[in-house]
Write an enzyme that holds these catalytic residues in place. Structure first.
Site, PDB file in Angstrom:
ATOM      1  N   ALA A 231       1.704   4.338  -2.700  1.00  0.00           N
ATOM      2  CA  ALA A 231       0.948   5.979  -2.703  1.00  0.00           C
ATOM      3  C   ALA A 231       1.188   6.466  -1.262  1.00  0.00           C
ATOM      4  CB  ALA A 231       0.258   5.911  -2.658  1.00  0.00           C
ATOM      5  N   PRO A 232       1.715   7.369  -1.121  1.00  0.00           N
ATOM      6  CA  PRO A 232       2.694   8.643  -1.873  1.00  0.00           C
ATOM      7  C   PRO A 232       4.013   7.546  -2.226  1.00  0.00           C
ATOM      8  CG  PRO A 232       2.364   9.592  -0.227  1.00  0.00           C
ATOM      9  CD  PRO A 232       1.644   9.079  -0.545  1.00  0.00           C
ATOM     10  N   GLY A 233       4.346   7.271  -1.563  1.00  0.00           N
ATOM     11  CA  GLY A 233       5.859   6.325  -2.343  1.00  0.00           C
ATOM     12  C   GLY A 233       6.890   6.760  -1.138  1.00  0.00           C
ATOM     13  N   GLY A 234       7.005   7.297  -0.212  1.00  0.00           N
ATOM     14  CA  GLY A 234       7.740   7.816   0.631  1.00  0.00           C
ATOM     15  C   GLY A 234       8.649   6.337   1.346  1.00  0.00           C
ATOM     16  N   LYS A 235       7.422   5.788   2.059  1.00  0.00           N
ATOM     17  CA  LYS A 235       8.281   4.411   2.382  1.00  0.00           C
ATOM     18  C   LYS A 235       9.370   3.698   1.539  1.00  0.00           C
ATOM     19  CE  LYS A 235       5.497   3.806   6.534  1.00  0.00           C
ATOM     20  NZ  LYS A 235       4.633   5.311   6.834  1.00  0.00           N
TER      21      LYS A 235
ATOM     22  N   ASP B 125       1.320  -1.443   5.341  1.00  0.00           N
ATOM     23  CA  ASP B 125       1.635  -0.953   5.975  1.00  0.00           C
ATOM     24  C   ASP B 125      -0.075   0.279   5.345  1.00  0.00           C
ATOM     25  OD1 ASP B 125       2.173   2.106   7.080  1.00  0.00           O
ATOM     26  OD2 ASP B 125       2.295   3.312   5.624  1.00  0.00           O
TER      27      ASP B 125
ATOM     28  N   CYS C 141      -0.924   4.113  11.167  1.00  0.00           N
ATOM     29  CA  CYS C 141      -0.658   5.208  11.906  1.00  0.00           C
ATOM     30  C   CYS C 141      -1.988   5.480  12.921  1.00  0.00           C
ATOM     31  CB  CYS C 141      -0.602   6.286  10.671  1.00  0.00           C
ATOM     32  SG  CYS C 141      -1.582   6.449   9.585  1.00  0.00           S
TER      33      CYS C 141
ATOM     34  N   ASP D 245      -0.740   0.017  -5.857  1.00  0.00           N
ATOM     35  CA  ASP D 245      -1.723   1.021  -4.807  1.00  0.00           C
ATOM     36  C   ASP D 245      -2.786   0.849  -5.875  1.00  0.00           C
ATOM     37  OD1 ASP D 245      -2.494   3.359  -2.772  1.00  0.00           O
ATOM     38  OD2 ASP D 245      -3.356   3.649  -4.023  1.00  0.00           O
TER      39      ASP D 245
ATOM     40  N   CYS E 278       1.078  -1.024   0.523  1.00  0.00           N
ATOM     41  CA  CYS E 278       0.057  -0.677  -0.122  1.00  0.00           C
ATOM     42  C   CYS E 278       0.886   1.467  -0.186  1.00  0.00           C
ATOM     43  CB  CYS E 278      -1.224   0.344   0.906  1.00  0.00           C
ATOM     44  SG  CYS E 278      -2.325  -1.509   1.216  1.00  0.00           S
TER      45      CYS E 278
END
Length: 423
Positions: A263-267, A329, A381, A285, A261
């Site tokens: 988006a937006p791709g930070g991890k 996530d 989160c 995504d 999962c």
């Protein structure tokens, strides 16, 4: 001409009516306005302050208004919120200015018949002691915490049950702290020390973060996407908690990672940087427009090991046991980021009752991608044991070929899940 107060009102009504995310609404409002930096700062303070204190403000108004809140129009009610918030929580705004400018706002929005009503409530409040009304709730623990910290009673009860009173008060207090603005250094292009100097030359103050050596907290960024350092892909925006999440995976160059999962791709971006842009990352995504964000971010950062695509994480996987690491996530209620998106606290808890089923389905599907001996990281989160502890406990009970791993980073203990080498 729009003023800081009128734009704050406009943004608040948009969030209320459209159930939209606060940051997106405010960014949209600012993009269409000609406010200077000082007025934008004041507008933001009003906007987020009212969102944060909405229940408290409702309670105050109910004590001064002979008209029930339900019979007051939304626009007039939010004008009152703006006025009361200035009087109670903004010490630098003179009482006379708070009252007079709020009444002007009522007239500007053509609420002429309500101007006297608003003026009366604000002036009566300015002459009284609001804390008397809080004290009268002291024997009603849930109600008291709800009004004092502007949090729905259902959430207060949830956290009291899950974490106890001391931790609940700590959680509630944390929602009024100014959230840090964290970035992840793109170590494929620069390092923390050099980036800090570059940002300084661009007029951006920043500080190193001890917990993550490649993280910075920045201040006074303005429009961050306008910075040359951002355009050049020297960093991406990512809060510290997300960076710690990836640190737990203990990634190495050459591994295969699946981010189910993404988006937006930070991890995924942070993972690629830790892996030195060597190996394979599959970032998925559910929506094409979100996948496009991952692709654009990877391109800006100079990352070429990410394969981004559309995929439904709750659908059965055709691939089996090919990944060294799987990051799960999952979508969640988001109660852990209320300090960044204060409107989340007002969403009905019933809206999230089905989430644990979805989360568990995604987790069970994701584990099928993992090689024996690999590592599966489940994260949210949110602050809700049904979405966190209970999901992990259920998974471990039903998947005996996995074991939990406890990891401590800078005194913070986290638990991830490892697939045993043999069943």
């Amino acid at each position: 001409m729009d003023t800081a107060r009128s734009l704050a009102l406009k943004a608040l009504l948009k969030v209320e009516e459209n159930k939209a995310y606060s940051n997106l609404v405010l960014n949209s409002i600012f993009s269409e306005s000609n406010l200077n930096c000082k007025d934008k700062t004041f507008c933001s303070a009003l906007f987020y302050g009212v969102l944060e204190r909405k229940i408290t403000l409702e309670y105050i108004i109910s004590k001064y208004s002979k008209i029930p809140l339900k019979k007051i129009s939304k626009e007039v009610l939010f004008i009152l919120f703006i006025g009361i918030y200035q009087l109670k929580f903004m010490d630098r705004v003179p009482q006379s200015a708070a009252v007079n400018e709020t009444v002007k706002l009522a007239k500007k929005t053509k609420n002429f018949s309500s101007a006297g009503f608003i003026n009366g409530i604000l002036r009566n409040f300015a002459r009284s002691n609001y804390n008397d009304y809080i004290d009268e709730l002291a024997n009603e623990s849930v109600k008291y915490l709800s009004v004092k910290y502007s949090c729905p009673e259902c959430l207060v009860k949830l956290w009291l049950n899950d974490y106890g009173k001391e931790n609940t008060v700590g959680i509630l207090n944390s929602f009024f702290k100014i959230p840090s603005f964290d970035i992840r250094v793109n170590t494929l292009k620069t390092n923390t020390t050099d980036l800090a100097e570059i940002l300084k030359s661009e007029g951006v103050a920043c500080e190193k973060i001890n917990v993550c050596s490649d993280a910075l907290t920045v201040k006074s960024t303005g429009q961050i996407e306008n910075l040359n350092s951002f355009k050049s892909g020297l960093f991406h925006v990512q809060n510290l908690a997300s960076q710690i999440c990836i640190k737990i995976l203990n990634l190495k160059p050459g591994l295969v990672l699946v981010d189910v999962c993404s988006a937006p791709g930070g991890k995924s971006f942070t993972s690629a940087e830790i892996m030195q842009n060597t190996g394979e990352i599959y970032s998925y995504d559910l929506y094409e427009y979100k996948v496009s964000l991952i692709k654009a971010g990877a391109k800006r950062l100079g990352i070429n090991i990410i394969s981004a695509g559309v995929k439904n994480a709750k659908a059965d996987n055709s691939e089996k046991e090919f990944a060294d690491m799987v990051l799960c996530d999952v979508p969640c209620s988001g109660f852990g980021i209320i300090e960044r998106k204060p409107e989340i606290r007002y969403k009905p808890v019933d809206d999230f009752l089905e989430l644990p089923k979805l989360q568990y389905k995604i987790l069970c599907n994701s584990e099928k991608l993992l090689k024996k001996g690999g590592r599966l990281l489940y994260s949210t989160c949110t602050l809700n044991k049904k979405e966190n502890n209970e999901i992990a406990d259920k998974f471990l009970k039903e998947h005996t070929n996995y074991r939990p791993i406890e990891i401590c980073i800078a005194g913070i203990k986290k638990r991830t899940i490892s697939k045993k080498a043999t069943n």
